[in-house]
Design a protein around this motif. Structure first.
Motif, PDB file in Angstrom:
ATOM      1  N   GLN A 165       0.996   1.077   7.961  1.00 24.62           N
ATOM      2  CA  GLN A 165       0.128   0.513   6.925  1.00 24.62           C
ATOM      3  C   GLN A 165      -1.188   1.281   6.848  1.00 24.62           C
ATOM      4  O   GLN A 165      -1.684   1.827   7.829  1.00 24.62           O
ATOM      5  N   SER A 166      -1.766   1.278   5.662  1.00 29.83           N
ATOM      6  CA  SER A 166      -3.021   1.985   5.428  1.00 29.83           C
ATOM      7  C   SER A 166      -4.201   1.106   5.812  1.00 29.83           C
ATOM      8  O   SER A 166      -4.055  -0.077   6.129  1.00 29.83           O
ATOM      9  N   PHE A 167      -5.391   1.688   5.752  1.00 28.35           N
ATOM     10  CA  PHE A 167      -6.610   0.946   6.076  1.00 28.35           C
ATOM     11  C   PHE A 167      -6.826  -0.192   5.086  1.00 28.35           C
ATOM     12  O   PHE A 167      -7.448  -1.193   5.418  1.00 28.35           O
TER      13      PHE A 167
ATOM     14  N   VAL B 269       3.316   0.058   1.347  1.00 26.73           N
ATOM     15  CA  VAL B 269       2.425   0.962   2.081  1.00 26.73           C
ATOM     16  C   VAL B 269       1.629   1.761   1.066  1.00 26.73           C
ATOM     17  O   VAL B 269       2.195   2.477   0.234  1.00 26.73           O
ATOM     18  N   ALA B 270       0.313   1.614   1.134  1.00 27.88           N
ATOM     19  CA  ALA B 270      -0.544   2.249   0.123  1.00 27.88           C
ATOM     20  C   ALA B 270      -0.549   3.771   0.250  1.00 27.88           C
ATOM     21  O   ALA B 270      -0.604   4.493  -0.743  1.00 27.88           O
ATOM     22  N   ILE B 271      -0.516   4.269   1.494  1.00 26.59           N
ATOM     23  CA  ILE B 271      -0.575   5.719   1.718  1.00 26.59           C
ATOM     24  C   ILE B 271       0.825   6.212   2.055  1.00 26.59           C
ATOM     25  O   ILE B 271       1.346   5.943   3.144  1.00 26.59           O
TER      26      ILE B 271
ATOM     27  N   PHE C  75      -7.163   8.286   4.793  1.00 29.98           N
ATOM     28  CA  PHE C  75      -7.181   6.902   5.251  1.00 29.98           C
ATOM     29  C   PHE C  75      -7.087   5.990   4.026  1.00 29.98           C
ATOM     30  O   PHE C  75      -6.575   4.882   4.104  1.00 29.98           O
ATOM     31  N   TYR C  76      -7.616   6.465   2.916  1.00 27.80           N
ATOM     32  CA  TYR C  76      -7.466   5.826   1.612  1.00 27.80           C
ATOM     33  C   TYR C  76      -7.114   6.929   0.609  1.00 27.80           C
ATOM     34  O   TYR C  76      -7.377   8.110   0.865  1.00 27.80           O
ATOM     35  N   ASP C  77      -6.537   6.542  -0.511  1.00 26.09           N
ATOM     36  CA  ASP C  77      -6.252   7.490  -1.585  1.00 26.09           C
ATOM     37  C   ASP C  77      -7.228   7.287  -2.733  1.00 26.09           C
ATOM     38  O   ASP C  77      -7.652   6.155  -3.012  1.00 26.09           O
TER      39      ASP C  77
END
Length: 516
Positions: A40-42, A255-257, A321-323
């Motif tokens: 999972q992303s931040f 999952v965002a990233i 860590f983020y997009d």
């Protein structure tokens, strides 16, 4: 004796096999859940409470293991017993058996109502367990703050509130069980009384034997038993589902990233970083707005700005860590989203503002458990971070254990361990988030001296509001309200930019104020 022996063997195989299956289920669930959390992303962790996640990994999985461990043998036993008892009853006396089965719809209605009543309560109980775990975890993590501000009573009251809520929910389930179970027993008893009455008359009339009537009563209880147990079976299902729903919220969470199809390894890097019209926001609040700049290979860039201007966000976006919401970030001309995540983070080192220290040995904290690093490499990194002399002064040296979150170390020592951790890896880009904020002036000078030589051939971004650090950088990025106000050398910004001079004057004022 033979039958008893066979029965013992079968019961052993059944119980052990069932427990093996249920424990393997829990093992696989925990592994899958932990892997899902690691991916999972931040963004996910920004919204989650650590205690809730811990409860799902532990008590929710245990609830599923217990429910399935109890239900698998109970269900098979219930179905076999029910089917065989019905067949035997009908073979003994069809009429009496049919009349006695009139209690079945009543039993089923009671069981279903019990299940519908307790089902939502079990969901709330699982949430309550998670909330209680979260309160405990947050209290233990912040125990120093709690003690420092004498907030024990408030924390105790918070714990009591959550514990009372959990107690109330558990008592509601027990109350429902205490009401419905006797009602079910009453219905079964009425069915037995009917057989004794109706069957007794038939025995007197010579239509059936006394033995058949007694057998029918016994078999009715055998049939009612599984129906009665169905309440516990449904209860177990609802408890398992309550835990499973919370677990699958994580397993099914997007999952965002993620890596784009065809993403490649980057290998060695020149360290050229480019932000091209980057916009990013947390939730509905914009943090960076149309940010653009280029960092040359080996360039040391200071990122300066007021609190909340987006300095840390710039560092968080480089290793993904983020997009970004729009625009793109490139390294050596390649979009970071086209680089494999592991490969990207192998070339980007991060020294956070608040270093995290694991409760293991100093060596493991520097290597993060990677056995491929030699002792000479570890010591070289520690020397560069100006902490080698302190480590060798400890009785166990590099094998010395540190306390939870590094409580046995000073803030400066934790920061230098974090720096050594980044130095150890072959990095092309280094991100320092105000990494000297927790060290004294003398230690800061030692670290800066080491970093000057180590970062000479590496591109580095240094978040700082210390003008002394900015002055030693090749260029300074000045941020305000998520926008790049200026990019220039320290000297030029002092001459041309009022905001930069304001930051500079505030530090001078602090120094002068302390000497007056």
């Amino acid at each position: 004796v033979g039958v008893a022996s066979i029965r013992g063997v079968i019961r052993f195989l059944t119980q052990y096999g069932n427990q093996y299956v249920s424990n393997r289920l829990a093992f696989d669930l925990r592994n899958d859940l932990f892997k899902a959390l690691q991916s999972q992303s931040f963004t996910f962790y920004d919204k989650a409470r650590t205690g809730q996640l811990m409860a799902r990994l532990t008590s929710d999985v245990d609830e599923i293991r217990w429910s399935f461990g109890m239900m698998i043998p109970a269900t098979s036993n219930m179905l076999v017993t029910f089917a065989m008892a019905i067949v035997i009853m009908l073979s003994l006396d069809f009429t009496v058996s049919i009349y006695s089965m009139a209690i079945f719809p009543i039993l089923i209605i009671l069981v279903v109502r019990f299940a519908n009543l307790t089902g939502p309560l079990f969901t709330e109980i699982r949430k309550g367990v998670g909330n209680l775990s979260a309160v405990v975890q947050e209290n233990l993590s912040g125990v120093k703050i709690v003690r420092a501000f004498s907030a024990e009573e408030q924390e105790t009251a918070k714990f009591d509130l959550n514990a009372e809520r959990l107690l109330d929910l558990s008592l509601q389930v027990d109350r429902a069980r205490a009401i419905y179970m006797p009602m079910i027993s009453l219905v079964v008893g009425a069915g037995s009384a009917f057989i004794i009455l109706f069957g007794g008359l038939q025995v007197i009339q010579g239509m059936i034997t006394l033995g058949s009537m007694v057998a029918l009563v016994s078999y009715l209880n055998m049939v009612a038993g599984p129906i009665r147990m169905m309440g516990f079976w449904i209860e177990g299902i609802r408890r398992a589902l309550a835990g499973a729903n919370r677990i699958f919220e994580i397993l099914d969470a997007p999952v965002a990233i993620t890596e784009r199809q065809g993403a490649s390894d980057i290998g060695e890097t020149d360290g050229r970083v480019s932000f091209q019209n980057v916009t990013f926001q947390y939730a509905d609040h914009p943090t960076l707005i149309d940010v653009s700049f280029d960092a040359k290979s080996g360039e040391k860039i200071a990122v300066v700005g007021r609190t909340g201007s987006g300095k840390t966000t710039i560092l968080n976006l480089i290793p993904r860590f983020y997009d970004v919401n729009s625009g793109k970030i490139t390294i050596d001309g390649v979009d970071v989203r086209d680089i494999k995540i592991d490969s990207l983070r192998r070339i980007v080192g991060v020294v956070p503002q608040e270093p995290f220290i694991f409760p293991t040995s100093i060596r493991d904290n520097i290597t993060l458990g990677d056995k491929s690093f030699t002792q000479d490499q570890v010591e070289a990194a520690a020397k560069a971070a100006q902490i080698h002399d302190f480590i060798v002064s400890l009785p166990e040296g590099y094998d010395s254990l540190v306390g939870e979150r590094g409580v046995t170390l000073s803030g400066g020592q934790r920061q230098r361990l974090s720096i050594a951790r980044a130095i150890l890896r072959s990095l092309g880009i280094v991100l320092l988030d105000d990494s000297t904020s927790q060290v004294d002036v003398a230690t800061e000078k030692q670290i800066d001296k080491a970093l000057d030589s180590l970062l000479r051939n590496r591109t580095s971004f240094i978040i700082t509001n210390r003008i002394s650090t900015a002055a030693k950088s090749d260029r300074v990025i000045l941020l305000d309200m998520g926008k790049v106000i200026a990019i220039d050398t320290h000297e030029n910004l002092l001459k041309k930019n009022e905001l930069y001079r304001e930051i500079f004057r505030s530090q001078i004022a602090e120094v002068l104020g302390g000497t007056e």
